[in-house]
Design an enzyme around this catalytic site. Structure first.
Site, PDB file in Angstrom:
ATOM      1  N   ARG A 125      51.638  65.562  38.600  1.00 50.58           N
ATOM      2  CA  ARG A 125      50.211  65.518  38.925  1.00 50.58           C
ATOM      3  C   ARG A 125      49.985  64.488  40.001  1.00 50.58           C
ATOM      4  O   ARG A 125      50.756  63.522  40.114  1.00 50.58           O
ATOM      5  CB  ARG A 125      49.395  65.093  37.694  1.00 50.58           C
ATOM      6  CG  ARG A 125      49.591  65.966  36.486  1.00 50.58           C
ATOM      7  CD  ARG A 125      48.770  67.201  36.599  1.00 50.58           C
ATOM      8  NE  ARG A 125      48.697  67.903  35.329  1.00 50.58           N
ATOM      9  CZ  ARG A 125      47.977  68.996  35.143  1.00 50.58           C
ATOM     10  NH1 ARG A 125      47.276  69.515  36.136  1.00 50.58           N
ATOM     11  NH2 ARG A 125      47.948  69.583  33.975  1.00 50.58           N
ATOM     12  N   HIS A 130      61.511  60.929  43.408  1.00 50.42           N
ATOM     13  CA  HIS A 130      61.380  62.265  43.995  1.00 50.42           C
ATOM     14  C   HIS A 130      62.763  62.773  44.394  1.00 50.42           C
ATOM     15  O   HIS A 130      63.562  62.012  44.954  1.00 50.42           O
ATOM     16  CB  HIS A 130      60.450  62.198  45.215  1.00 50.42           C
ATOM     17  CG  HIS A 130      60.196  63.550  45.803  1.00 50.42           C
ATOM     18  ND1 HIS A 130      59.337  64.464  45.214  1.00 50.42           N
ATOM     19  CD2 HIS A 130      60.711  64.151  46.895  1.00 50.42           C
ATOM     20  CE1 HIS A 130      59.336  65.567  45.938  1.00 50.42           C
ATOM     21  NE2 HIS A 130      60.157  65.414  46.956  1.00 50.42           N
ATOM     22  N   GLY A 183      48.905  59.270  48.876  1.00 44.90           N
ATOM     23  CA  GLY A 183      49.466  60.538  49.364  1.00 44.90           C
ATOM     24  C   GLY A 183      50.375  61.196  48.352  1.00 44.90           C
ATOM     25  O   GLY A 183      50.611  60.666  47.265  1.00 44.90           O
ATOM     26  N   ASP A 233      53.953  61.909  47.413  1.00 45.65           N
ATOM     27  CA  ASP A 233      55.323  61.479  47.672  1.00 45.65           C
ATOM     28  C   ASP A 233      55.430  60.657  48.961  1.00 45.65           C
ATOM     29  O   ASP A 233      56.422  60.768  49.691  1.00 45.65           O
ATOM     30  CB  ASP A 233      56.286  62.683  47.691  1.00 45.65           C
ATOM     31  CG  ASP A 233      56.258  63.435  46.367  1.00 45.65           C
ATOM     32  OD1 ASP A 233      56.201  62.778  45.313  1.00 45.65           O
ATOM     33  OD2 ASP A 233      56.261  64.687  46.390  1.00 45.65           O
ATOM     34  N   GLU A 288      69.567  60.252  40.412  1.00 46.71           N
ATOM     35  CA  GLU A 288      68.247  59.746  39.999  1.00 46.71           C
ATOM     36  C   GLU A 288      68.390  58.790  38.827  1.00 46.71           C
ATOM     37  O   GLU A 288      67.721  57.759  38.759  1.00 46.71           O
ATOM     38  CB  GLU A 288      67.338  60.916  39.593  1.00 46.71           C
ATOM     39  CG  GLU A 288      66.938  61.830  40.741  1.00 46.71           C
ATOM     40  CD  GLU A 288      65.908  62.884  40.313  1.00 46.71           C
ATOM     41  OE1 GLU A 288      64.981  62.561  39.553  1.00 46.71           O
ATOM     42  OE2 GLU A 288      66.049  64.038  40.747  1.00 46.71           O
TER      43      GLU A 288
END
Ligand code: GAR
Length: 206
Positions: free
Chosen positions: A107, A125, A159, A161, A190
């Site tokens: 979200r 990300h 913004g 990402d 990650e």
């Protein structure tokens, strides 16, 4: 102005929408006896998110906070986001949270929320930002034909990402890669990148 280091262990909240493998890596890295900080709250906008189960298993408070669709909205709120942020904001306050980690939280938070937490909210990300922001980053990488991809941990701004990058880890894109094989290779990185980035932030090394 940096908020860290703190003279005590940081109180960390994680927001997650799905499977929660990054949450798991973070729970392992920041258990209750880590002097740098520990995860005390997990919030999900999805009732069925595996992330909530993983929090419960780790004996961390797990809260489902709905982000209702417009047709479900009560009269008290203009948007589902407003409702989510009000309830989540209250929980973050009650738990005296110092740092929020978005871990597969799918979200976009409001500019006002993000502003209030500036320097204290991180995201991970699955691409080498600024390349391939938004949804399906791994598919975007394959479609672009790049030979390398990876993951990025960054501070969150208004913004999608965007925001200052803390660290990246790179992986090769191999011939014959599918979205799944590339995603799995990136995910492994990650799980190393996110705890390392959080350590750097909490130690005031960013
Ligand atoms: C991770 O690959 C994360 O980078 C991505 O969702 C996945 C969540 O996996 N996040 C985004 O795409 C955010 N734009 P997990 O639930 O197993 O941690």
């Amino acid at each position: 102005m940096s908020h860290f280091p703190l003279p005590r262990p940081a109180r960390i909240a994680v927001m997650a929408s799905g499977r929660g493998s990054n949450l798991e890596a973070l729970l392992k890295a920041f258990p209750h006896d880590n002097p740098l900080g520990h995860i005390v709250l997990v919030i999900s906008d999805k009732r069925e998110a595996l992330a909530l189960q993983k929090a419960v298993e780790a004996q961390v408070e797990a809260e489902y906070v709905p982000w209702p669709k417009s047709r479900d909205q009560g009269v008290a709120y203009k948007t589902g986001r407003e409702q989510f942020e009000r309830v989540a904001g209250q929980l973050l306050h009650e738990h005296r949270i110092d740092l929020i980690l978005l871990a597969g939280f799918m979200r976009l938070l409001s500019p006002a929320f993000v502003q209030a937490w500036q320097g204290r909210i991180l995201n991970i990300h699955p691409s080498l930002l600024p390349q391939f922001p938004g949804l399906n980053a791994q598919r975007q990488a394959l479609e672009a034909g790049v030979s390398e991809s990876g993951c990025t941990v960054h501070f969150v701004d208004a913004g999608m990402d965007t925001g200052p990058i803390i660290l990246q880890r790179r992986v090769p894109v191999l011939p014959g890669d599918t979205e799944e094989t590339l995603a799995a290779r990136i995910l492994e990185q990650e799980h190393l990148a996110y705890p390392e980035a959080v350590r750097r932030v909490l130690q005031g090394r960013v």
